[in-house]
Scaffold this motif. Structure first.
Motif, PDB file in Angstrom:
ATOM      1  N   SER A  89      56.492  48.576 -18.119  1.00 43.31           N
ATOM      2  CA  SER A  89      55.708  48.061 -16.989  1.00 43.31           C
ATOM      3  C   SER A  89      55.304  46.594 -17.167  1.00 43.31           C
ATOM      4  O   SER A  89      56.154  45.739 -17.286  1.00 43.31           O
ATOM      5  CB  SER A  89      54.494  48.966 -16.786  1.00 43.31           C
ATOM      6  N   HIS A  90      54.002  46.333 -17.261  1.00 43.41           N
ATOM      7  CA  HIS A  90      53.496  44.958 -17.320  1.00 43.41           C
ATOM      8  C   HIS A  90      53.264  44.481 -18.755  1.00 43.41           C
ATOM      9  O   HIS A  90      52.804  43.369 -18.969  1.00 43.41           O
ATOM     10  CB  HIS A  90      52.180  44.885 -16.556  1.00 43.41           C
ATOM     11  N   ASP A 227      54.864  42.924 -11.311  1.00 45.05           N
ATOM     12  CA  ASP A 227      54.947  43.061 -12.766  1.00 45.05           C
ATOM     13  C   ASP A 227      56.422  43.247 -13.136  1.00 45.05           C
ATOM     14  O   ASP A 227      57.293  43.180 -12.261  1.00 45.05           O
ATOM     15  CB  ASP A 227      54.060  44.212 -13.258  1.00 45.05           C
ATOM     16  N   ASP A 229      58.316  45.807 -13.860  1.00 42.61           N
ATOM     17  CA  ASP A 229      59.124  46.898 -13.304  1.00 42.61           C
ATOM     18  C   ASP A 229      58.886  47.144 -11.820  1.00 42.61           C
ATOM     19  O   ASP A 229      59.512  48.023 -11.237  1.00 42.61           O
ATOM     20  CB  ASP A 229      58.923  48.190 -14.102  1.00 42.61           C
ATOM     21  N   ASP A 231      56.233  48.230  -9.931  1.00 44.10           N
ATOM     22  CA  ASP A 231      55.334  49.165  -9.259  1.00 44.10           C
ATOM     23  C   ASP A 231      54.036  48.465  -8.842  1.00 44.10           C
ATOM     24  O   ASP A 231      53.231  49.031  -8.119  1.00 44.10           O
ATOM     25  CB  ASP A 231      55.067  50.442 -10.079  1.00 44.10           C
TER      26      ASP A 231
HETATM   27 MG    MG Z   1      54.479  48.502 -13.706  1.00 46.10          MG
END
Ligand code: MG
Length: 432
Positions: A89-90, A227, A229, A231
């Protein structure tokens, strides 16, 4: 192994090919058809290939959609038993992880995650005969996600310039193309996938978005950032101001005419004050927002980190869909003007370090003390949130670190400071 955001950790320390193989074997023993995808981190292919080996060895058929955003993977999952995404993710470059999605786009519930953990821990995987090993094939999935969003939202009528900061992540191959198809003039920023994240850490918080802010100001364009990915999605105005996400929650809830919305217990009361809908507060973490949305048939959910869930499209937080929705909303109304009229309440966050046993012990004392405050509502789904007429307090043990977090928000600065001091000292006393 599993936290509320799936499996996450430092590569080749916590997240190793060995672990990915075991998770693949466990999932291959449960599920029959799995779709997998990965973000651009330097370790993502290494982890994905080990995972795929485990899945195939235990008889699951694997469709590999390659380099995609997390919402694209979650959108594809509707045709399979589950979707598995390799991403952290982030988090910074040295991290990676595995997140698993159900057909409806939501993350698997913790109960299902525990079942996978149990198979790994007790080595209960089931290898199949050589002639029953799963089938592997590659497919393209980004086009379908783009068409799904376009079909739902449609194009815009007025001219619009948009700068998209992809944070060198997975949205580089989707958001700029989608917004162009909607009719925007798109200027890309950090749209070369690069697992070193050379521009800035891939977390869309204001301090990482200086480039985007100055570019929006210079180009008179609105800004969107994701971010790594995809989301998450955050917004910068055409004069270069970072928009606070709780205000964006108010705007989205209004735009979709929401009747019931779900937000985490640490959300600003600007949402209670300005959203004309029932506001349900739940545990912090997007899987809990999705679960609650399903339970109460809510029509919008969000977290102030820039996580947006539109259940009519998917139960996955979809930053790409949210970007398109924001563009459409901006085409139809003066969003920034309305946002300027919303107040920014003074808010303070902090924490006190203490060991976990001490915290456990102190919680009932804290509850007793906090009930002495003059409150109108007490929410105890995740720590204790006490709501007063013009202020609220949240006292919540951290899920990942040995500390207790405190948040205080009030309409007046003095009131906030006073309440903060009282609560901070009270928690300290209870921890003694
Ligand atoms: Mg993310």
């Amino acid at each position: 192994m599993f936290g509320t955001s799936g499996i996450r950790g430092v590569v080749n320390k916590e997240i190793t090919p060995e672990l990915a193989l075991k998770v693949g074997e466990a999932c291959g023993s449960i599920y029959e058809k799995v779709v997998v995808g990965n973000d651009p981190r330097t370790s993502s292919l290494m982890i994905k290939n080990a995972l795929i080996s485990g899945l195939l060895a235990c008889g699951a058929d694997v469709v590999d959609i390659g380099f995609v955003s997390t919402p694209t993977l979650a959108y594809s999952a509707k045709k399979y038993d589950v979707g598995m995404m390799i991403t952290a993710s982030h988090n910074p470059s040295q991290y990676n992880g595995i997140k698993i999605f159900k057909r409806d786009g939501s993350g698997i519930p913790l109960k299902e995650a525990r079942r996978i953990e149990e198979i790994v821990r007790e080595n209960k995987k089931r290898y199949v005969n050589w002639d029953e090993i799963g089938e592997y094939k590659k497919e393209e999935a980004t086009g379908e996600h783009i068409n799904g969003i376009l079909g739902d939202i449609g194009g815009i009528k007025n001219e619009m310039r948009v700068v998209v900061d992809c944070s060198n992540g997975a949205t580089s191959t989707i958001t700029p193309y989608l917004l162009r198809k909607m009719g925007c003039k798109v200027i890309t920023l950090n749209a070369q996938p690069d697992g070193y994240f050379p521009a800035h850490n891939p977390e869309p918080v204001e301090e990482n978005l200086q480039q985007l802010k100055s570019m929006c100001g210079a180009e008179d364009a609105i800004g969107i950032a994701h971010d790594c990915d995809g989301d998450r999605m955050v917004v910068v105005s055409n004069n270069g101001n970072y928009i606070e996400n709780d205000k964006l929650i108010v705007m989205f809830a209004k735009y979709v005419n929401a009747r019931k919305i779900v937000v985490p217990v640490d959300s600003s009361m600007v949402i209670d004050d300005y959203v004309d809908a029932e506001v349900i507060k739940t545990r912090v973490g997007d899987i809990f927002i999705s679960e609650m949305l399903k339970e109460i048939k809510g029509d919008f959910g969000a977290e102030a980190s820039g996580t947006w869930i539109f259940p009519s499209f998917s139960y996955c937080p979809d930053g790409i869909y949210a970007a398109a929705k924001f563009v459409k909303m901006t085409d139809e109304m003066d969003v920034f003007e309305e946002i300027r009229e919303l107040p920014s309440y003074p808010l303070k966050r902090g924490s006190i370090m203490a060991d976990r046993d001490k915290i456990k012990e102190a919680l009932s004392k804290i509850e007793e003390e906090i009930k002495k405050l003059d409150f109108v509502k007490l929410i105890d789904v995740d720590g204790l949130r006490v709501e007063m007429e013009d202020a609220w307090v949240l006292i919540r043990p951290s899920g990942t670190e040995p500390k207790i977090r405190i948040t205080v928000e009030a309409k007046e600065k003095n009131c906030m400071e006073e309440l903060w001091n009282d609560v901070f000292n009270m928690v300290k006393r209870c921890l003694k």
